[in-house]
Every structure is written in structure tokens, then in C-alpha cells.
Design an enzyme around this catalytic site. Sequence first.
Site, PDB file in Angstrom:
ATOM      1  N   ASN A   1      14.325  45.930  77.330  1.00 44.09           N
ATOM      2  CA  ASN A   1      15.279  46.699  78.131  1.00 44.09           C
ATOM      3  C   ASN A   1      15.216  46.168  79.569  1.00 44.09           C
ATOM      4  O   ASN A   1      14.262  46.456  80.292  1.00 44.09           O
ATOM      5  CB  ASN A   1      14.894  48.186  78.074  1.00 44.09           C
ATOM      6  N   TRP A   2      16.231  45.424  79.962  1.00 42.36           N
ATOM      7  CA  TRP A   2      16.216  44.796  81.286  1.00 42.36           C
ATOM      8  C   TRP A   2      16.531  45.797  82.401  1.00 42.36           C
ATOM      9  O   TRP A   2      16.385  45.473  83.577  1.00 42.36           O
ATOM     10  CB  TRP A   2      17.220  43.637  81.341  1.00 42.36           C
ATOM     11  N   LYS A   3      17.035  46.956  82.055  1.00 43.35           N
ATOM     12  CA  LYS A   3      17.417  47.979  83.048  1.00 43.35           C
ATOM     13  C   LYS A   3      18.334  47.367  84.106  1.00 43.35           C
ATOM     14  O   LYS A   3      19.123  46.475  83.798  1.00 43.35           O
ATOM     15  CB  LYS A   3      16.173  48.614  83.676  1.00 43.35           C
TER      16      LYS A   3
ATOM     17  N   HIS B   1      17.615  56.939  76.738  1.00 38.68           N
ATOM     18  CA  HIS B   1      16.462  56.462  77.511  1.00 38.68           C
ATOM     19  C   HIS B   1      16.050  57.532  78.525  1.00 38.68           C
ATOM     20  O   HIS B   1      16.902  58.227  79.097  1.00 38.68           O
ATOM     21  CB  HIS B   1      16.794  55.147  78.223  1.00 38.68           C
TER      22      HIS B   1
ATOM     23  N   GLU C   1      15.209  57.390  81.503  1.00 36.17           N
ATOM     24  CA  GLU C   1      15.843  57.274  82.829  1.00 36.17           C
ATOM     25  C   GLU C   1      17.258  57.833  82.810  1.00 36.17           C
ATOM     26  O   GLU C   1      17.726  58.394  83.802  1.00 36.17           O
ATOM     27  CB  GLU C   1      15.811  55.800  83.289  1.00 36.17           C
TER      28      GLU C   1
ATOM     29  N   GLU D   1       9.101  57.021  73.186  1.00 36.75           N
ATOM     30  CA  GLU D   1       8.663  56.560  74.510  1.00 36.75           C
ATOM     31  C   GLU D   1       8.128  57.756  75.308  1.00 36.75           C
ATOM     32  O   GLU D   1       8.909  58.480  75.939  1.00 36.75           O
ATOM     33  CB  GLU D   1       9.840  55.938  75.262  1.00 36.75           C
TER      34      GLU D   1
ATOM     35  N   GLY E   1       6.805  52.556  82.570  1.00 37.03           N
ATOM     36  CA  GLY E   1       6.754  51.955  83.905  1.00 37.03           C
ATOM     37  C   GLY E   1       5.557  52.389  84.736  1.00 37.03           C
ATOM     38  O   GLY E   1       5.516  52.148  85.934  1.00 37.03           O
TER      39      GLY E   1
ATOM     40  N   SER F   1       4.904  50.838  78.822  1.00 36.63           N
ATOM     41  CA  SER F   1       3.904  49.914  79.374  1.00 36.63           C
ATOM     42  C   SER F   1       3.274  48.990  78.329  1.00 36.63           C
ATOM     43  O   SER F   1       2.082  48.696  78.401  1.00 36.63           O
ATOM     44  CB  SER F   1       2.823  50.694  80.139  1.00 36.63           C
TER      45      SER F   1
ATOM     46  N   GLY G   1      10.062  47.432  78.706  1.00 41.00           N
ATOM     47  CA  GLY G   1      10.749  47.400  79.995  1.00 41.00           C
ATOM     48  C   GLY G   1      10.267  46.235  80.841  1.00 41.00           C
ATOM     49  O   GLY G   1      10.673  45.091  80.661  1.00 41.00           O
ATOM     50  N   GLY G   2       9.364  46.508  81.778  1.00 42.23           N
ATOM     51  CA  GLY G   2       8.908  45.521  82.756  1.00 42.23           C
ATOM     52  C   GLY G   2       8.507  44.182  82.145  1.00 42.23           C
ATOM     53  O   GLY G   2       8.902  43.116  82.636  1.00 42.23           O
TER      54      GLY G   2
HETATM   55  C1  PEP Z   1      11.284  51.364  78.932  1.00 36.27           C
HETATM   56  O1  PEP Z   1      11.895  51.462  79.989  1.00 36.27           O
HETATM   57  O2  PEP Z   1      11.852  51.606  77.848  1.00 36.27           O
HETATM   58  C2  PEP Z   1       9.894  50.957  78.987  1.00 36.27           C
HETATM   59  C3  PEP Z   1       9.168  51.098  77.917  1.00 36.27           C
HETATM   60  O3  PEP Z   1       9.454  50.460  80.191  1.00 36.27           O
HETATM   61  P1  PEP Z   1       8.006  49.814  80.486  1.00 36.27           P
HETATM   62  O4  PEP Z   1       7.716  48.873  79.346  1.00 36.27           O
HETATM   63  O5  PEP Z   1       8.155  49.121  81.773  1.00 36.27           O
HETATM   64  O6  PEP Z   1       7.047  50.947  80.519  1.00 36.27           O
END
Ligand code: PEP
Length: 252
Positions: free
Chosen positions: A9-11, A97, A99, A169, A175, A215, A236-237
Amino acid sequence: MRKQMVAGNWKMNNNVVESELLISKLLEKFPESINSNKRIVVTPSFVNLIPVVSWVKNSRIEVAAQNMHFAKNGAFTGEISADMLKNAGVNIVILGHSERRTYFNETDELLAKKVMTALENNMEVIFCFGELLDDRKSGNHFKVVENQLSKALFELEALAWKNIILAYEPVWAIGTGETASPEQAQEMHAFIRQLVAKKYGADLANDVTILYGGSVKGSNAQELFSNPDVDGGLIGGAALNAAEFEAIIKAV
Ligand code: PEP
């Protein structure tokens, strides 16, 4: 049959130049066009979907959108429809998601409508859900997850589930650098599969892909993904870095 998946997920990251660079690095690592049981998905911003779709054509990398409106079309400034995504060559969408839930007030009732629209358009849905830190601290995490799934997905008919991918999640792990332990992830994933089994039967539940997100990194992916009910991850990251993303994919 249940498939494994790693979805990045590049957000709101990666302009078109950065997107091209990341995709070119991933294509070097995963060039095969053959279908594999392990799916690799990237999720660029709306504005970069069309170029990314063209760059990954004939590769095994698939492209998803990060969100979508439930209406067919109309006066919804700033929104995007299923038809627009399909037309751009995108057949997968992330919905729910945390967010979107937190910053854009998306509720399970709204998400149920979005899920329905996506399915009516033959799109696959990566449906995200998970508890807040307070829910976990107070021991309510199972109840919260059950509520989210019941409200948004459990009205669907069984056939629709072939296009549903679940992404658990825990919000406290997104994050934050704090990952659920492999035991916590397996415990919740087994609970989720049981819920689906209770509603739709064991065969269907056994076929549903359930991703873990929060994470995930190259260094912890293996122990998370080695659990029997964890079928891959929503990342994500770490998905913004080709080497990290590669390590995570290899850990499935
Ligand atoms: C996400 O945004 O779906 C996510 C899992 O982010 P991260 O891996 O950065 O925690």
C-alpha cells in the site's frame, strides 16, 4: 484454493518518477509472467494507476487502487468510481483501511456499500479491519473485529466471497513499528477464519486469503507468515523500498 498475497500500500507516496523507479526495481526481481500461487500487488495513487498498469503488463505484478466511491458516477467531487478504475485496468481495490476510517470517517455501513459496488463490477476487494489499542487493552479486540466483519461483509452471499481478501490490521501496529506478535496474529486470524466458517461453512473459510498488516518488515515477515492462518501481508512503509518489499515477498 487459498492464495498467498503480498500487497504494497503506497498510500500518498511516490510521484510518477518515483513510481517508475520502484516498479522497474520490482520488475527486475519478479519478472515472470506466469501465474503463481503467490500474488504480488502494488497500490499506487490514483494519478499513477494508468502508467503503473502499463509498466507491469506481462509481469506477475498486479495493481490495486487504495479506495473507491460506491456510486456509479455523479456529483462527488474528488472521488473515483469502479468504472473509472476498471477502465484504467485496475480490478482490485483496498477498502476500509484504518486511515480511511480515521481521517475520512468511513464506517462499516458505508464500507458495505463500497464492497457491494466493487463486487457488482467484478472487482476483488482487499477489506481492511482491525482493533484500536484501547480495544486490545480492554480485551474487546475479538468483539470489535467480529462487528466490523458482520456489518460490512456478512450480508454477502457465499459466491461473492471468491472476490474478498481479508486484511487484519490492528490499528496500533500500522506505521508504528510495533508489530503484532506471531502468536497474536495467528490467534486473531484463526478467530476470523472461524467466524467465516460459522457463517459460510468450513470449505469457504479455508479458501479465504487473510493477510496481516501492521509494521511488517523483511526482518519479521517470515515468523508472521509461517503461521497457518496468515496468508501474506498488506505492507505500508516497507513497500516503498524495493529490497524490503522483495524480502517480504520471499518470506511468504
Ligand atoms: C498499512 O498501511 O496497511 C500498513 C500495514 O502500514 P505499515 O506496514 O507501514 O504499518
